[in-house]
Design a protein around this motif. Structure first.
Motif, PDB file in Angstrom:
ATOM      1  N   LEU A 171       0.817  -1.211   0.000  1.00  0.00           N
ATOM      2  CA  LEU A 171       0.000   0.000   0.000  1.00  0.00           C
ATOM      3  C   LEU A 171       0.854   1.266   0.000  1.00  0.00           C
ATOM      4  N   TYR A 172       2.060   1.221   0.537  1.00  0.00           N
ATOM      5  CA  TYR A 172       2.887   2.418   0.660  1.00  0.00           C
ATOM      6  C   TYR A 172       3.278   3.023  -0.685  1.00  0.00           C
ATOM      7  N   PRO A 173       3.826   2.257  -1.644  1.00  0.00           N
ATOM      8  CA  PRO A 173       4.153   2.875  -2.941  1.00  0.00           C
ATOM      9  C   PRO A 173       2.916   3.423  -3.650  1.00  0.00           C
ATOM     10  N   TRP A 174       1.804   2.733  -3.501  1.00  0.00           N
ATOM     11  CA  TRP A 174       0.576   3.206  -4.129  1.00  0.00           C
ATOM     12  C   TRP A 174       0.146   4.531  -3.507  1.00  0.00           C
ATOM     13  N   ALA A 175       0.278   4.662  -2.196  1.00  0.00           N
ATOM     14  CA  ALA A 175      -0.112   5.905  -1.525  1.00  0.00           C
ATOM     15  C   ALA A 175       0.803   7.055  -1.917  1.00  0.00           C
ATOM     16  N   MET A 176       2.075   6.768  -2.187  1.00  0.00           N
ATOM     17  CA  MET A 176       3.005   7.825  -2.576  1.00  0.00           C
ATOM     18  C   MET A 176       2.666   8.389  -3.959  1.00  0.00           C
ATOM     19  N   LEU A 177       2.118   7.563  -4.836  1.00  0.00           N
ATOM     20  CA  LEU A 177       1.794   7.989  -6.197  1.00  0.00           C
ATOM     21  C   LEU A 177       0.291   8.150  -6.408  1.00  0.00           C
ATOM     22  N   PHE A 178      -0.455   8.325  -5.334  1.00  0.00           N
ATOM     23  CA  PHE A 178      -1.912   8.325  -5.397  1.00  0.00           C
ATOM     24  C   PHE A 178      -2.455   9.361  -6.377  1.00  0.00           C
ATOM     25  N   GLN A 179      -1.914  10.579  -6.362  1.00  0.00           N
ATOM     26  CA  GLN A 179      -2.444  11.646  -7.218  1.00  0.00           C
ATOM     27  C   GLN A 179      -2.087  11.455  -8.685  1.00  0.00           C
ATOM     28  N   ASN A 180      -1.044  10.704  -8.976  1.00  0.00           N
ATOM     29  CA  ASN A 180      -0.623  10.479 -10.362  1.00  0.00           C
ATOM     30  C   ASN A 180      -1.268   9.249 -10.992  1.00  0.00           C
ATOM     31  N   LEU A 181      -1.931   8.444 -10.207  1.00  0.00           N
ATOM     32  CA  LEU A 181      -2.516   7.208 -10.721  1.00  0.00           C
ATOM     33  C   LEU A 181      -3.857   7.475 -11.387  1.00  0.00           C
ATOM     34  N   GLY A 182      -4.147   6.649 -12.340  1.00  0.00           N
ATOM     35  CA  GLY A 182      -5.428   6.768 -13.018  1.00  0.00           C
ATOM     36  C   GLY A 182      -6.494   5.929 -12.348  1.00  0.00           C
ATOM     37  N   LEU A 183      -7.638   5.883 -12.973  1.00  0.00           N
ATOM     38  CA  LEU A 183      -8.771   5.141 -12.428  1.00  0.00           C
ATOM     39  C   LEU A 183      -8.475   3.640 -12.359  1.00  0.00           C
ATOM     40  N   PHE A 184      -7.721   3.119 -13.319  1.00  0.00           N
ATOM     41  CA  PHE A 184      -7.400   1.685 -13.344  1.00  0.00           C
ATOM     42  C   PHE A 184      -6.631   1.274 -12.092  1.00  0.00           C
ATOM     43  N   ALA A 185      -5.644   2.086 -11.684  1.00  0.00           N
ATOM     44  CA  ALA A 185      -4.840   1.752 -10.506  1.00  0.00           C
ATOM     45  C   ALA A 185      -5.682   1.849  -9.234  1.00  0.00           C
ATOM     46  N   ILE A 186      -6.597   2.782  -9.196  1.00  0.00           N
ATOM     47  CA  ILE A 186      -7.456   2.914  -8.020  1.00  0.00           C
ATOM     48  C   ILE A 186      -8.381   1.705  -7.902  1.00  0.00           C
ATOM     49  N   VAL A 187      -8.928   1.249  -9.036  1.00  0.00           N
ATOM     50  CA  VAL A 187      -9.788   0.053  -9.021  1.00  0.00           C
ATOM     51  C   VAL A 187      -8.975  -1.166  -8.596  1.00  0.00           C
ATOM     52  N   GLU A 188      -7.730  -1.268  -9.075  1.00  0.00           N
ATOM     53  CA  GLU A 188      -6.871  -2.389  -8.660  1.00  0.00           C
ATOM     54  C   GLU A 188      -6.640  -2.376  -7.158  1.00  0.00           C
ATOM     55  N   MET A 189      -6.430  -1.188  -6.576  1.00  0.00           N
ATOM     56  CA  MET A 189      -6.193  -1.109  -5.139  1.00  0.00           C
ATOM     57  C   MET A 189      -7.450  -1.461  -4.355  1.00  0.00           C
ATOM     58  N   VAL A 190      -8.609  -1.076  -4.860  1.00  0.00           N
ATOM     59  CA  VAL A 190      -9.863  -1.454  -4.185  1.00  0.00           C
ATOM     60  C   VAL A 190     -10.013  -2.967  -4.210  1.00  0.00           C
ATOM     61  N   ILE A 191      -9.680  -3.599  -5.322  1.00  0.00           N
ATOM     62  CA  ILE A 191      -9.741  -5.061  -5.406  1.00  0.00           C
ATOM     63  C   ILE A 191      -8.729  -5.691  -4.446  1.00  0.00           C
ATOM     64  N   PHE A 192      -7.518  -5.124  -4.368  1.00  0.00           N
ATOM     65  CA  PHE A 192      -6.480  -5.635  -3.473  1.00  0.00           C
ATOM     66  C   PHE A 192      -6.938  -5.557  -2.015  1.00  0.00           C
ATOM     67  N   ILE A 193      -7.500  -4.429  -1.627  1.00  0.00           N
ATOM     68  CA  ILE A 193      -7.969  -4.266  -0.255  1.00  0.00           C
ATOM     69  C   ILE A 193      -9.154  -5.195   0.017  1.00  0.00           C
ATOM     70  N   ALA A 194     -10.015  -5.407  -0.981  1.00  0.00           N
ATOM     71  CA  ALA A 194     -11.135  -6.340  -0.815  1.00  0.00           C
ATOM     72  C   ALA A 194     -10.622  -7.759  -0.578  1.00  0.00           C
ATOM     73  N   ILE A 195      -9.569  -8.154  -1.289  1.00  0.00           N
ATOM     74  CA  ILE A 195      -8.980  -9.480  -1.078  1.00  0.00           C
ATOM     75  C   ILE A 195      -8.387  -9.580   0.322  1.00  0.00           C
ATOM     76  N   LEU A 196      -7.738  -8.505   0.795  1.00  0.00           N
ATOM     77  CA  LEU A 196      -7.213  -8.504   2.163  1.00  0.00           C
ATOM     78  C   LEU A 196      -8.334  -8.674   3.188  1.00  0.00           C
ATOM     79  N   ILE A 197      -9.415  -7.959   2.987  1.00  0.00           N
ATOM     80  CA  ILE A 197     -10.538  -8.040   3.926  1.00  0.00           C
ATOM     81  C   ILE A 197     -11.166  -9.433   3.891  1.00  0.00           C
ATOM     82  N   LEU A 198     -11.288 -10.017   2.709  1.00  0.00           N
ATOM     83  CA  LEU A 198     -11.824 -11.376   2.610  1.00  0.00           C
ATOM     84  C   LEU A 198     -10.917 -12.378   3.322  1.00  0.00           C
ATOM     85  N   GLY A 199      -9.598 -12.229   3.150  1.00  0.00           N
ATOM     86  CA  GLY A 199      -8.655 -13.108   3.848  1.00  0.00           C
ATOM     87  C   GLY A 199      -8.740 -12.957   5.352  1.00  0.00           C
TER      88      GLY A 199
END
Length: 118
Positions: free
Chosen positions: A77-105
């Motif tokens: 999550l740290y590198p993603w948070a550092m580049l949060f403003q430069n990321l597009g919608l695709f990267a944000i959707v990927e992070m939501v999916i990643f966090i959803a997988i963490l919550i499911l686990g």
């Protein structure tokens, strides 16, 4: 084409040769004086008494293992948070999916009782 892999070969060779050199130098420079006391198995400063094959609860190890898994995953999550403003919608959707997988686990580990101490 092989020149592209020359750097990898050098790093791999150095990663193998350097530890071997250090071990050889250590063997040559350090004194070796193995005594009977030094060769004994050290276990908490106490000699074992009786049967040493006892059962112990694995729940502590499971709790630690789950902590390490989630800790390593959240490091991503740290590198993603550092580049949060430069990321597009695709990267944000990927992070939501990643966090959803963490919550499911986490929910699965909780349901299975892996997070209970006793």
């Amino acid at each position: 084409m092989l020149i592209n892999y020359a750097g990898i070969a050098v790093i791999l060779a150095w990663g193998i040769v350097f530890p071997v050199i250090l071990l050889v130098v250590q063997r040559l420079l350090c004194p070796s004086n193995p005594t009977k006391a030094k060769l004994l198995t050290y276990e908490c400063g106490l000699d074992t008494q009786g049967d040493t094959w006892i059962r112990f609860k694995i729940s502590y190890f499971m709790y630690a293992l789950i902590f390490v898994v989630f800790d390593v995953e959240t490091i991503f999550l740290y590198p993603w948070a550092m580049l949060f403003q430069n990321l597009g919608l695709f990267a944000i959707v990927e992070m939501v999916i990643f966090i959803a997988i963490l919550i499911l686990g986490f929910a699965y580990a909780w349901k299975e009782g892996a997070l209970e101490w006793m």
